[in-house]
Design a protein around this motif. Structure first.
Motif, PDB file in Angstrom:
ATOM      1  N   PHE A 146      84.070  46.123  64.484  1.00 19.50           N
ATOM      2  CA  PHE A 146      83.287  46.819  65.491  1.00 19.50           C
ATOM      3  C   PHE A 146      82.662  45.820  66.458  1.00 19.50           C
ATOM      4  O   PHE A 146      82.298  44.706  66.072  1.00 19.50           O
ATOM      5  N   GLY A 147      82.494  46.244  67.704  1.00 16.48           N
ATOM      6  CA  GLY A 147      81.954  45.348  68.717  1.00 16.48           C
ATOM      7  C   GLY A 147      80.546  44.884  68.434  1.00 16.48           C
ATOM      8  O   GLY A 147      80.166  43.772  68.815  1.00 16.48           O
ATOM      9  N   TRP A 148      79.755  45.721  67.746  1.00 19.99           N
ATOM     10  CA  TRP A 148      78.368  45.314  67.508  1.00 19.99           C
ATOM     11  C   TRP A 148      78.259  44.220  66.457  1.00 19.99           C
ATOM     12  O   TRP A 148      77.198  43.607  66.323  1.00 19.99           O
ATOM     13  N   ASN A 201      85.803  45.313  73.125  1.00 22.55           N
ATOM     14  CA  ASN A 201      85.342  44.853  71.812  1.00 22.55           C
ATOM     15  C   ASN A 201      86.325  43.856  71.201  1.00 22.55           C
ATOM     16  O   ASN A 201      86.869  44.082  70.117  1.00 22.55           O
ATOM     17  N   ALA A 202      86.534  42.759  71.911  1.00 18.02           N
ATOM     18  CA  ALA A 202      87.446  41.708  71.458  1.00 18.02           C
ATOM     19  C   ALA A 202      86.706  40.374  71.444  1.00 18.02           C
ATOM     20  O   ALA A 202      85.795  40.147  72.245  1.00 18.02           O
ATOM     21  N   SER A 203      87.075  39.509  70.522  1.00 19.38           N
ATOM     22  CA  SER A 203      86.512  38.159  70.453  1.00 19.38           C
ATOM     23  C   SER A 203      87.580  37.158  70.849  1.00 19.38           C
ATOM     24  O   SER A 203      88.723  37.244  70.397  1.00 19.38           O
ATOM     25  N   ALA A 245      84.281  40.264  74.493  1.00 21.46           N
ATOM     26  CA  ALA A 245      84.371  41.373  75.435  1.00 21.46           C
ATOM     27  C   ALA A 245      83.793  42.604  74.762  1.00 21.46           C
ATOM     28  O   ALA A 245      84.065  42.863  73.579  1.00 21.46           O
ATOM     29  N   TYR A 246      82.999  43.342  75.506  1.00 16.98           N
ATOM     30  CA  TYR A 246      82.348  44.522  74.946  1.00 16.98           C
ATOM     31  C   TYR A 246      82.785  45.765  75.717  1.00 16.98           C
ATOM     32  O   TYR A 246      83.463  45.697  76.732  1.00 16.98           O
ATOM     33  N   GLY A 247      82.354  46.902  75.237  1.00 16.80           N
ATOM     34  CA  GLY A 247      82.693  48.167  75.883  1.00 16.80           C
ATOM     35  C   GLY A 247      82.848  49.253  74.841  1.00 16.80           C
ATOM     36  O   GLY A 247      83.032  48.985  73.649  1.00 16.80           O
TER      37      GLY A 247
END
Length: 479
Positions: free
Chosen positions: A123-125, A323-325, A334-336
């Protein structure tokens, strides 16, 4: 040194350091409670097997050479203890290396967990918490002024988070462009909360106004975080207000709460005094900053600016990632969220029986803590705590593959595996193993106000198919 110090941001430092530490608390508590059953030695996706497969990838983790559930729990509870000390402000009262050490420990312990968490930690968080905790380590202690570069790095994270989410929406689903996204979102979001039913039934013109306001908050407001005061504080206030609206309407773990905290990096002490005239803040002498602290902060800033290129380029890519590292340390991200909106809600319902499958069999339903099940049950509030199995069940309802973990979950239920059953709200068999289990798919929608008054149900559900036909415990299978 005056050029190094951000004058008038002591309140921001206190909110950032204590708030980020507080956000780590539910993360580590969830790891202690859920990780062994999901990913432990006998979990659904055992971490030791994953580490064996990934041995050549040089994953930064405490568990690289050895994993055990006991070591995992020790790491999680250590994280809880250190987080609590930082929330109380004890390390911040010492020299600047002390909170740096405390946040560095939190960062590494949680990175160690995330990097072996597989889909349950995808998860992005997770990345947001890691990046925030890393930056918090360089805010110093109460003995030194707030480093100005660190504050701007925090604002950069908020910009990436908000602006990236805004772009992914505009590039993604047409409902964001025609302003109808909230006709569906509150009903189909991963885990509705107690207010979601009420938000869903707001007038449609208001829903359109909300979407328009969301676009403004995500695509325009973040730019002003980098402006001089009082513009930056005003922009931060808008970010905080819109994120608080999301806190009220859904369960997104610590995503929204953490975004609110990070936005305080743009709020100066003057803005705080305007609301709280009695507030006073100690101002450390800029001449007392140790040279080594300046060198470390500037080196970190240079590294973060170098890593910022990948997420910046991603923002303007036609194939924008969400939501990528971009590195294994989760410091270039990257978020979203919600680039596309689901129009209909599908829920996977797991049932078991003590009978043989057939027309006369009595099937009883397993109940989860957060995901919809019993139509009469009002959705609960769990955020900032993260129910990882419930979220994966939502993805399963969307059609995501549960090939690695879902068949194992069914076998665990057939064996009445105690750690697995603790992840659920209700075991209909009270610890007895069922003879058979199955998984059915239902469509769910919120009841109308008239249906709620008449039938006392928050959801209306209808059968939509079978995901897994009745299965029984495989011979020789160990839970």
């Amino acid at each position: 040194m005056e050029y190094f110090s951000a004058e008038g941001y002591e309140f921001a430092r206190q909110v950032l350091q204590r708030g980020i530490a507080a956000a780590y608390l539910p993360a580590f508590l969830a790891a202690a409670a859920q990780f062994p059953a999901l990913l432990g030695e006998r979990g659904l996706l055992p971490a030791p097997e994953y580490l064996d497969r990934a041995r050549q990838r040089r994953i930064p983790t405490l568990f690289r050479l050895y994993y055990s559930d006991r070591l995992l729990r020790s790491a999680a509870w250590t994280g809880v203890l250190v987080s609590a000390l930082l929330v109380a402000g004890f390390p911040q009262q010492g020299p600047p290396w002390l909170p740096m050490l405390a946040f560095g420990l939190l960062f590494f312990l949680y990175l160690s967990i995330v990097n072996i968490g597989q889909v349950f930690y995808g998860f992005g968080w997770e990345s947001l918490l890691l990046e925030a905790g890393f930056l918090a380590a360089f805010l110093g202690s109460d003995q030194v002024p707030v480093p100005v570069t660190v504050l701007f790095l925090f604002r950069w994270v908020v910009f990436l988070l908000e602006f990236g989410a805004g772009l992914i929406k505009m590039r993604g689903d047409t409902v964001w462009r025609d302003l109808t996204a909230l006709y569906y979102h509150h009903e189909t979001q991963p885990m509705p909360n107690p207010a979601s039913w009420f938000f869903h039934h707001l007038p449609k013109p208001l829903h359109k106004a909300e979407v328009l306001g969301n676009h403004f908050a995500q695509l325009v407001v973040p730019i002003f975080l980098f402006f001089p005061q009082p513009v930056a504080s005003a922009a931060a206030a808008l970010v905080i207000l819109t994120q608080f609206w999301l806190v009220l309407s859904g369960n997104f773990a610590w995503l929204n709460v953490l975004t609110i905290l990070l936005a305080f990096s743009a709020v100066d002490d003057g803005a705080v005094r305007a609301l709280l005239p009695w507030a006073s803040f100690a101002v450390p002498d800029p001449r007392t900053v140790p040279w080594w602290f300046i060198a470390v902060v500037l080196a970190m800033t240079a590294a973060m600016l170098y890593w910022a290129w990948a997420p910046l380029r991603n923002l303007f890519s036609r194939n924008q990632l969400m939501n990528a590292s971009f590195n294994r340390w989760h410091l270039s991200n990257a978020y979203g969220a919600f680039g596309s909106i689901t129009r209909r809600r599908h829920e996977v319902i797991i049932e078991g029986t003590l009978d043989d499958p057939g027309p006369e069999a009595l099937w009883l339903e397993y109940q989860f803590h957060g995901k919809p099940g019993d139509p009469r049950r009002l959705p609960r509030q769990f955020a900032p705590y993260h129910l990882r199995l419930d979220w994966m069940m939502w993805f399963l309802g969307l059609g995501a593959s549960g090939r690695g973990w879902f068949p194992v979950l069914l076998q665990k239920l057939l064996a009445a595996d105690a750690p697995t059953l603790k992840l659920l709200r209700q075991d209909p068999f009270n610890g007895r193993p069922p003879r058979w289990v199955r998984a059915r798919v239902f469509t769910y929608r919120f009841s109308t106000p008239a249906e709620l008054r008449r039938d006392h149900v928050w959801w209306i559900r209808e059968p939509a198919g079978v995901l897994v036909d009745p299965v029984r415990l495989e011979p020789g299978r160990q839970p």
